[in-house]
Design a protein around this motif. Structure first.
Motif, mmCIF file in Angstrom:
data_model
loop_
_atom_site.group_PDB
_atom_site.id
_atom_site.type_symbol
_atom_site.label_atom_id
_atom_site.label_comp_id
_atom_site.label_asym_id
_atom_site.label_seq_id
_atom_site.Cartn_x
_atom_site.Cartn_y
_atom_site.Cartn_z
ATOM 1 N N THR A 109 -10.639 31.152 61.564
ATOM 2 C CA THR A 109 -10.777 29.740 61.908
ATOM 3 C C THR A 109 -10.628 29.511 63.411
ATOM 4 O OG1 THR A 109 -9.947 29.036 59.749
ATOM 5 C CG2 THR A 109 -9.797 27.445 61.544
ATOM 6 N N GLN A 110 -9.694 30.229 64.025
ATOM 7 C CA GLN A 110 -9.366 29.956 65.430
ATOM 8 C C GLN A 110 -10.095 30.857 66.428
ATOM 9 O OE1 GLN A 110 -5.211 28.996 66.367
ATOM 10 N NE2 GLN A 110 -4.710 29.442 64.234
ATOM 11 N N ALA A 111 -10.253 32.117 66.066
ATOM 12 C CA ALA A 111 -10.805 33.080 67.038
ATOM 13 C C ALA A 111 -11.497 34.226 66.305
ATOM 14 C CB ALA A 111 -9.692 33.617 67.940
ATOM 15 N N PRO A 112 -12.642 33.952 65.674
ATOM 16 C CA PRO A 112 -13.273 34.957 64.813
ATOM 17 C C PRO A 112 -13.731 36.217 65.532
ATOM 18 C CG PRO A 112 -14.732 33.089 65.167
ATOM 19 C CD PRO A 112 -13.396 32.694 65.703
ATOM 20 N N GLU A 113 -13.930 36.160 66.844
ATOM 21 C CA GLU A 113 -14.398 37.341 67.563
ATOM 22 C C GLU A 113 -13.272 38.259 68.026
ATOM 23 O OE1 GLU A 113 -17.220 36.441 70.585
ATOM 24 O OE2 GLU A 113 -18.614 35.490 69.200
ATOM 25 N N THR A 114 -12.032 37.905 67.707
ATOM 26 C CA THR A 114 -10.902 38.765 68.063
ATOM 27 C C THR A 114 -11.105 40.171 67.506
ATOM 28 O OG1 THR A 114 -9.408 36.870 68.027
ATOM 29 C CG2 THR A 114 -8.405 39.050 67.878
ATOM 30 N N LEU A 115 -10.849 41.182 68.347
ATOM 31 C CA LEU A 115 -11.018 42.583 67.948
ATOM 32 C C LEU A 115 -12.394 42.820 67.317
ATOM 33 C CD1 LEU A 115 -7.504 43.493 66.456
ATOM 34 C CD2 LEU A 115 -8.315 43.731 68.798
ATOM 35 N N ASP A 116 -13.407 42.312 68.021
ATOM 36 C CA ASP A 116 -14.798 42.492 67.571
ATOM 37 C C ASP A 116 -15.037 42.017 66.142
ATOM 38 O OD1 ASP A 116 -15.708 43.373 69.969
ATOM 39 O OD2 ASP A 116 -15.994 45.463 69.381
ATOM 40 N N GLY A 117 -14.419 40.916 65.765
ATOM 41 C CA GLY A 117 -14.665 40.351 64.442
ATOM 42 C C GLY A 117 -13.996 41.104 63.312
ATOM 43 N N SER A 118 -12.929 41.831 63.629
ATOM 44 C CA SER A 118 -12.318 42.663 62.594
ATOM 45 C C SER A 118 -11.650 41.864 61.482
ATOM 46 C CB SER A 118 -11.311 43.629 63.214
ATOM 47 O OG SER A 118 -10.271 42.925 63.849
ATOM 48 N N ALA A 119 -11.264 40.622 61.744
ATOM 49 C CA ALA A 119 -10.722 39.793 60.670
ATOM 50 C C ALA A 119 -11.778 39.549 59.595
ATOM 51 C CB ALA A 119 -10.211 38.462 61.222
ATOM 52 N N LEU A 120 -13.021 39.392 60.023
ATOM 53 C CA LEU A 120 -14.114 39.202 59.066
ATOM 54 C C LEU A 120 -14.321 40.447 58.212
ATOM 55 C CD1 LEU A 120 -16.450 37.410 61.590
ATOM 56 C CD2 LEU A 120 -15.703 36.386 59.431
ATOM 57 N N THR A 121 -14.321 41.624 58.856
ATOM 58 C CA THR A 121 -14.470 42.873 58.112
ATOM 59 C C THR A 121 -13.326 43.055 57.120
ATOM 60 O OG1 THR A 121 -15.604 43.955 59.962
ATOM 61 C CG2 THR A 121 -14.605 45.387 58.317
ATOM 62 N N SER A 122 -12.125 42.792 57.590
ATOM 63 C CA SER A 122 -10.957 42.999 56.744
ATOM 64 C C SER A 122 -10.941 42.042 55.551
ATOM 65 C CB SER A 122 -9.682 42.822 57.575
ATOM 66 O OG SER A 122 -9.626 43.778 58.600
ATOM 67 N N LEU A 123 -11.252 40.778 55.798
ATOM 68 C CA LEU A 123 -11.255 39.811 54.702
ATOM 69 C C LEU A 123 -12.395 40.095 53.738
ATOM 70 C CD1 LEU A 123 -9.890 37.398 53.438
ATOM 71 C CD2 LEU A 123 -11.287 35.907 54.884
ATOM 72 N N ALA A 124 -13.544 40.497 54.258
ATOM 73 C CA ALA A 124 -14.656 40.878 53.381
ATOM 74 C C ALA A 124 -14.248 42.011 52.452
ATOM 75 C CB ALA A 124 -15.865 41.297 54.222
ATOM 76 N N THR A 125 -13.548 42.998 52.991
ATOM 77 C CA THR A 125 -13.099 44.128 52.187
ATOM 78 C C THR A 125 -12.140 43.679 51.097
ATOM 79 O OG1 THR A 125 -13.349 45.574 54.109
ATOM 80 C CG2 THR A 125 -12.039 46.410 52.285
ATOM 81 N N LEU A 126 -11.242 42.767 51.445
ATOM 82 C CA LEU A 126 -10.338 42.241 50.429
ATOM 83 C C LEU A 126 -11.101 41.521 49.325
ATOM 84 C CD1 LEU A 126 -7.298 40.824 52.437
ATOM 85 C CD2 LEU A 126 -7.388 42.877 51.028
ATOM 86 N N TYR A 127 -12.035 40.666 49.699
ATOM 87 C CA TYR A 127 -12.802 39.946 48.675
ATOM 88 C C TYR A 127 -13.518 40.913 47.740
ATOM 89 C CZ TYR A 127 -12.362 35.015 49.973
ATOM 90 O OH TYR A 127 -11.888 33.740 50.177
ATOM 91 N N HIS A 128 -13.946 42.048 48.279
ATOM 92 C CA HIS A 128 -14.627 43.030 47.436
ATOM 93 C C HIS A 128 -13.656 43.829 46.579
ATOM 94 C CE1 HIS A 128 -17.223 46.102 45.952
ATOM 95 N NE2 HIS A 128 -16.749 47.043 46.753
ATOM 96 N N LYS A 129 -12.490 44.184 47.123
ATOM 97 C CA LYS A 129 -11.606 45.125 46.455
ATOM 98 C C LYS A 129 -10.686 44.489 45.420
ATOM 99 C CE LYS A 129 -12.628 48.964 48.719
ATOM 100 N NZ LYS A 129 -13.104 50.186 48.041
ATOM 101 N N VAL A 130 -10.223 43.266 45.677
ATOM 102 C CA VAL A 130 -9.214 42.704 44.775
ATOM 103 C C VAL A 130 -9.874 42.162 43.510
ATOM 104 C CG1 VAL A 130 -7.764 42.092 46.752
ATOM 105 C CG2 VAL A 130 -9.242 40.349 45.720
ATOM 106 N N PRO A 131 -9.102 42.046 42.435
ATOM 107 C CA PRO A 131 -9.644 41.455 41.205
ATOM 108 C C PRO A 131 -10.062 40.002 41.423
ATOM 109 C CG PRO A 131 -7.539 42.562 40.793
ATOM 110 C CD PRO A 131 -7.708 42.494 42.276
ATOM 111 N N GLY A 132 -10.940 39.540 40.588
ATOM 112 C CA GLY A 132 -11.372 38.150 40.659
ATOM 113 C C GLY A 132 -10.426 37.221 39.910
ATOM 114 N N TRP A 133 -10.847 35.963 39.827
ATOM 115 C CA TRP A 133 -10.068 34.961 39.110
ATOM 116 C C TRP A 133 -9.954 35.369 37.636
ATOM 117 C CZ3 TRP A 133 -10.578 31.615 35.012
ATOM 118 C CH2 TRP A 133 -9.669 30.547 34.964
ATOM 119 N N PRO A 134 -8.813 35.133 36.962
ATOM 120 C CA PRO A 134 -7.652 34.328 37.396
ATOM 121 C C PRO A 134 -6.551 35.156 38.081
ATOM 122 C CG PRO A 134 -7.438 34.846 35.090
ATOM 123 C CD PRO A 134 -8.752 35.453 35.527
ATOM 124 N N LEU A 135 -6.743 36.484 38.164
ATOM 125 C CA LEU A 135 -5.684 37.309 38.726
ATOM 126 C C LEU A 135 -5.588 37.161 40.239
ATOM 127 C CD1 LEU A 135 -3.485 39.346 37.990
ATOM 128 C CD2 LEU A 135 -5.185 41.170 38.283
#
Length: 214
Positions: A109-135
């Motif tokens: 939200t505040q600085a998406p380009e920090t560390l070459d956008g690594s927050a985006l990569t990391s969050l994308a990986t979480l969305y892929h790896k973790v179980p879906g709803w409702p867990l």
């Protein structure tokens, strides 16, 4: 109940061994990145990895408390929490990845380009790896959206290409996955991150072998 497989973050997370220039200029960040690579790639047993990441999370939180505006430290706290979730497994991992999600969303939200956008990569990986709803909050459509944004910021980086390639392989897009994984293999070396680069390159080789490409 164990959800270790779902929460395995080859990391990355997230994570993600993701930047060199800032680490060179900042010894606090450099130390955190180096210790992450040691925890992830050189520590042997699962119990020892858990202890290693536990200590690293504590130290990263202390550094962030001292400098709460540091978006790079927020990213690495999220990466370390995600990495601990990956090796620890179990229901406790849910709290760790939810904490990581909040940290990463704040950076995006505040600085998406920090560390070459690594927050985006990391969050994308979480969305892929973790179980879906409702867990939990897993969502491959959201993961794909975030990966594309990360690659728009850092098209030649080893981590966004590797994790997007892994995502594509997991979702049945083998040919495209191979292209991104091979692009990750050609990423510029990070002189200050030799252990992280070595570990990630081995993960790329292993993934390509799984896809019968090595």
């Amino acid at each position: 109940m164990t959800i270790r497989k779902s929460f395995y973050i080859t990391v990355w997370a997230l994570s993600c061994s993701l930047i060199s220039a800032t680490a060179l200029a900042d010894p606090i960040l450099a130390k955190i990145q180096t210790r992450w690579a040691q925890c992830n790639y050189t520590v042997g047993s699962s119990d020892d990895k858990v202890a290693c990441f536990d200590r690293l999370i504590d130290d990263t939180q202390i550094a962030l408390l001292a400098q709460p505006a540091r978006h790079d430290l927020k990213i690495w706290l999220a990466i370390n929490k995600s990495s601990l979730a990956g090796v620890d497994g179990g229901m406790g991992a849910l709290g760790l990845v939810k904490d990581a999600k909040i940290l990463l969303e704040d950076v995006i939200t505040q600085a998406p380009e920090t560390l070459d956008g690594s927050a985006l990569t990391s969050l994308a990986t979480l969305y892929h790896k973790v179980p879906g709803w409702p867990l939990a909050f897993g969502d491959d459509d959201k993961a794909a959206e975030l990966f594309k944004k990360a690659l728009a910021i850092n098209p030649d980086g080893i981590d966004p290409n590797y994790f997007y390639g892994e995502f594509l392989a997991d979702t049945g897009k083998t040919n495209l996955a191979v292209a991104f994984l091979k692009h990750a293999q050609q990423a510029p070396a990070r002189p200050d991150r030799p252990l992280a680069d070595q570990g990630r390159q081995q993960e790329i080789i292993q993934k390509l072998k799984e896809l019968n490409q090595q």
